[in-house]
Design a protein around this motif. Structure first.
Motif, PDB file in Angstrom:
ATOM      1  N   ASP A 368     -23.938  44.091 -23.104  1.00 13.71           N
ATOM      2  CA  ASP A 368     -25.064  43.169 -22.969  1.00 13.71           C
ATOM      3  C   ASP A 368     -26.292  43.981 -22.561  1.00 13.71           C
ATOM      4  OD1 ASP A 368     -26.799  41.076 -22.564  1.00 13.71           O
ATOM      5  OD2 ASP A 368     -25.649  40.131 -20.962  1.00 13.71           O
ATOM      6  N   GLU A 369     -26.963  44.536 -23.563  1.00 10.11           N
ATOM      7  CA  GLU A 369     -28.066  45.471 -23.314  1.00 10.11           C
ATOM      8  C   GLU A 369     -29.236  44.815 -22.595  1.00 10.11           C
ATOM      9  OE1 GLU A 369     -30.490  48.925 -25.841  1.00 10.11           O
ATOM     10  OE2 GLU A 369     -29.266  47.430 -26.887  1.00 10.11           O
ATOM     11  N   THR A 370     -29.413  43.515 -22.785  1.00 10.30           N
ATOM     12  CA  THR A 370     -30.579  42.835 -22.206  1.00 10.30           C
ATOM     13  C   THR A 370     -30.228  41.989 -20.987  1.00 10.30           C
ATOM     14  OG1 THR A 370     -30.304  40.940 -23.707  1.00 10.30           O
ATOM     15  CG2 THR A 370     -31.718  42.769 -24.454  1.00 10.30           C
ATOM     16  N   SER A 371     -29.082  42.209 -20.394  1.00 11.87           N
ATOM     17  CA  SER A 371     -28.699  41.434 -19.217  1.00 11.87           C
ATOM     18  C   SER A 371     -29.750  41.589 -18.118  1.00 11.87           C
ATOM     19  CB  SER A 371     -27.343  41.879 -18.685  1.00 11.87           C
ATOM     20  OG  SER A 371     -27.060  41.253 -17.447  1.00 11.87           O
ATOM     21  N   PRO A 372     -30.281  40.481 -17.604  1.00  9.25           N
ATOM     22  CA  PRO A 372     -31.263  40.581 -16.514  1.00  9.25           C
ATOM     23  C   PRO A 372     -30.650  41.091 -15.219  1.00  9.25           C
ATOM     24  CG  PRO A 372     -30.680  38.289 -16.914  1.00  9.25           C
ATOM     25  CD  PRO A 372     -30.046  39.079 -18.009  1.00  9.25           C
ATOM     26  N   TYR A 373     -29.328  41.165 -15.158  1.00 10.14           N
ATOM     27  CA  TYR A 373     -28.635  41.637 -13.963  1.00 10.14           C
ATOM     28  C   TYR A 373     -28.228  43.103 -14.100  1.00 10.14           C
ATOM     29  CZ  TYR A 373     -28.441  36.602 -13.972  1.00 10.14           C
ATOM     30  OH  TYR A 373     -28.793  35.273 -14.063  1.00 10.14           O
ATOM     31  N   GLY A 374     -28.744  43.760 -15.155  1.00  5.47           N
ATOM     32  CA  GLY A 374     -28.386  45.137 -15.453  1.00  5.47           C
ATOM     33  C   GLY A 374     -27.290  45.173 -16.487  1.00  5.47           C
ATOM     34  N   SER A 375     -27.354  46.140 -17.402  1.00  3.44           N
ATOM     35  CA  SER A 375     -26.389  46.183 -18.502  1.00  3.44           C
ATOM     36  C   SER A 375     -24.962  46.440 -18.025  1.00  3.44           C
ATOM     37  CB  SER A 375     -26.793  47.247 -19.526  1.00  3.44           C
ATOM     38  OG  SER A 375     -26.943  48.514 -18.904  1.00  3.44           O
ATOM     39  N   ILE A 376     -24.802  46.868 -16.774  1.00  5.49           N
ATOM     40  CA  ILE A 376     -23.461  47.037 -16.213  1.00  5.49           C
ATOM     41  C   ILE A 376     -22.822  45.684 -15.907  1.00  5.49           C
ATOM     42  CG2 ILE A 376     -24.094  47.142 -13.767  1.00  5.49           C
ATOM     43  CD1 ILE A 376     -22.149  49.523 -13.506  1.00  5.49           C
ATOM     44  N   HIS A 377     -23.631  44.617 -15.981  1.00  9.79           N
ATOM     45  CA  HIS A 377     -23.157  43.255 -15.704  1.00  9.79           C
ATOM     46  C   HIS A 377     -23.340  42.371 -16.943  1.00  9.79           C
ATOM     47  CE1 HIS A 377     -24.327  44.522 -11.442  1.00  9.79           C
ATOM     48  NE2 HIS A 377     -23.005  44.477 -11.468  1.00  9.79           N
TER      49      HIS A 377
END
Length: 532
Positions: A368-377
């Protein structure tokens, strides 16, 4: 001034006398209140029992325990609901009491009442079903309000009143606690409000399992973001891997502090199984130990919960986990692929001989490259939970017709020009130039992370086989090792090259060295024709 001095002295003396009296009166009230509070708390259930809770159903026997005095007094537990039940009296010892109920079938609601002399404590709206413990770090802690389609998911919460959440408070301890030091969410009938703050993976797993089982599910969340496996491991487990017990106890990342405060108090609870989503922190902390520390933690939890419940929690209770997803696109760091491999005890799949009665949700194809919680999440926790339910149905509930494993190689044939991989099931393949890699070598030494790995494009495939180009190796070298998806971010969303043709489950990553002792029969040279 001398005329007013006696009056000032008198007023000061009177003021001090009144202040002393008020202070003494306040202390008396405080002492009386403490005695009153101690009397109120002298009998009751432990912290993680409460209204709306779920207790483990038959064939296991649920455990109830709590506090009481005087020492030696008798405690009896009564159930009223679909059936009536009276326990045999038990004795208060060292200020606590404990009752093991007879096996109770799934269902409810029940009122559960414990009595001691003239005191009683009652839990209302109690159900019997299966209890799953959900642990790990931030991707397990990731809230339902943060996932894709969160509003839609939360609108469904109230339609599952028999899936009950409970959340342990974030606490540390330098010693093993008998009871929890805090509760963030007491046992609750699900609403959009409480589920929004609850673990998404845990909640979705419980909801999906309820759709299959049609009886109550209790979900116990005990996790903390950014924590390594060592924090959740007892000193016994750490010693198995040569890890010393740290003595700082100032941070939730210190060895054993979360085991002490957030797992050990739960040992009396009878469980059906556990779910785990963790490992990101260990990509840069004791990474090379994870193939020991993670299996050792599982073994230790199983032993401890079995003994803590008086043998009611199975000694090999089912343990499901999520293989790490992704972190940084384009990263060349080996931390994530190494931990993914170590999560399987370096076997590539579970269950296996080292990790028996386990199941794994592969998640490297859910970035999830655009995750607002960071791509690690990544926000797609629905697929993660669904893949866990497949493993649970097969491993924990013994459904023989549930496919829960992605394709895995059962044989490798190599020639001077090609590598042919035969999988253990039918595969659906997409063309790829670089997700498979080979290591060319002139010796039989194992290839490691620092070896030269080159892409091996897919040339063709058939029902259960994939053929790779290997001509890049020089005439004096040969293919000495093969690996798949050995990157932090190996593919885009659900776009890895190999999936199960009948399951749509992704193939897990693997790495094989041709000349390792256990690979001689698995990997063969082939001098004949090269067609699939």
């Amino acid at each position: 001034m001398s005329r007013y001095f006696p009056k000032l002295v008198f007023l000061l003396w009177a003021y001090l006398l009144i202040a002393s009296f008020l202070l003494f009166y306040a202390l008396v009230l405080l002492v009386l209140a403490s005695f009153q509070r101690r009397d109120v708390m002298s009998f009751g259930f432990a912290s993680y029992y409460g209204n709306h809770m779920v207790l483990q159903k038959s064939p296991e026997r649920a455990i109830l325990w709590g506090y009481g005095n005087p020492e030696g007094a008798q405690v009896t537990v009564y159930l009223s609901g679909p059936l009536k039940y009276n326990s045999s009296p038990v004795t208060v010892e060292n200020g606590t009491w404990r009752v093991t109920l007879d096996p109770i079938e799934a269902g409810g609601p029940y009122n559960v009442t414990a009595t001691l002399q003239n005191s009683s404590a009652t839990l209302t709206d109690v159900l019997f079903g299966d209890i799953w413990l959900c642990g790990g770090q931030s991707n397990m802690y990731f809230k339902t309000s943060q996932i894709f389609n969160a509003s839609e998911e939360l609108s469904l919460a109230s339609k599952y009143p028999h899936v009950r959440p409970f959340m342990v408070a974030l606490k540390t301890s330098d010693t093993e606690l008998t009871d929890l030091n805090g509760v963030t969410l007491p046992w609750s009938v699900p609403t959009a409000s409480c589920v929004s703050q609850f673990s998404a993976v845990c909640w979705l797993f419980g909801r999906y399992m309820y759709e299959k089982l049609k009886y109550p599910i209790g979900l116990v969340e005990s996790c903390w973001g950014g924590t390594p496996v060592e924090a959740w491991s007892s000193s016994r487990a750490l010693q198995q891997c040569g890890l010393d017990q740290t003595k700082k106890y100032r941070s939730p990342t210190d060895n054993s502090v979360l085991w002490n405060a957030m797992i050990h108090p739960l040992l009396n609870m009878t469980l059906k199984g556990a779910l785990w989503y963790q490992g990101e922190r260990n990509t840069y902390y004791h990474q090379n130990k994870y193939n020991c520390s993670f299996p050792a933690m599982i073994d230790d939890w199983r032993m401890a919960f079995h003994l803590g419940s008086g043998g009611q929690t199975a000694m090999d209770f089912p343990f499901g986990f999520v293989q790490l997803s992704t972190n940084i696109k384009g990263s060349k760091d080996d931390g994530f692929p190494n931990i993914r491999w170590h999560q399987t005890a370096d076997k590539g799949f579970v269950p296996n001989s080292r990790l028996q009665r386990t199941f794994m949700a592969v998640a490297l194809d859910l970035p999830d490259e655009t995750s607002p919680y960071g791509s690690i999440h990544p926000r797609d926790k629905q697929d993660v939970a669904y893949r866990l339910t497949l493993g649970a149905r097969a491993v924990a509930y013994n459904e023989t017709d549930v496919a829960f494993l992605g394709p895995f190689p059962k044989q490798i044939l190599s020639t001077a020009m090609h590598v042919n991989i035969t999988y253990d099931q039918a595969v659906a393949v997409k063309s790829s130039k670089d997700v498979f890699e080979i290591c060319c070598s002139q010796s039989q030494s194992p290839c490691g992370p620092k070896s030269l790995w080159v892409p091996a494009p897919i040339i063709q495939w058939a029902a259960t086989t994939v053929q790779l180009a290997a001509g890049v190796c020089q005439a004096t070298a040969e293919v000495a090792a093969l690996r798949y998806a050995w990157k932090d971010w190996p593919c885009d969303f659900k776009a890895c090259p190999v999936y199960g043709a009948n399951t749509a489950l992704p193939a897990p990553p693997f790495i094989f060295n041709r000349y390792q002792a256990n690979n001689y029969s698995f990997w063969k040279s082939f001098l004949g024709g090269e067609s699939l």
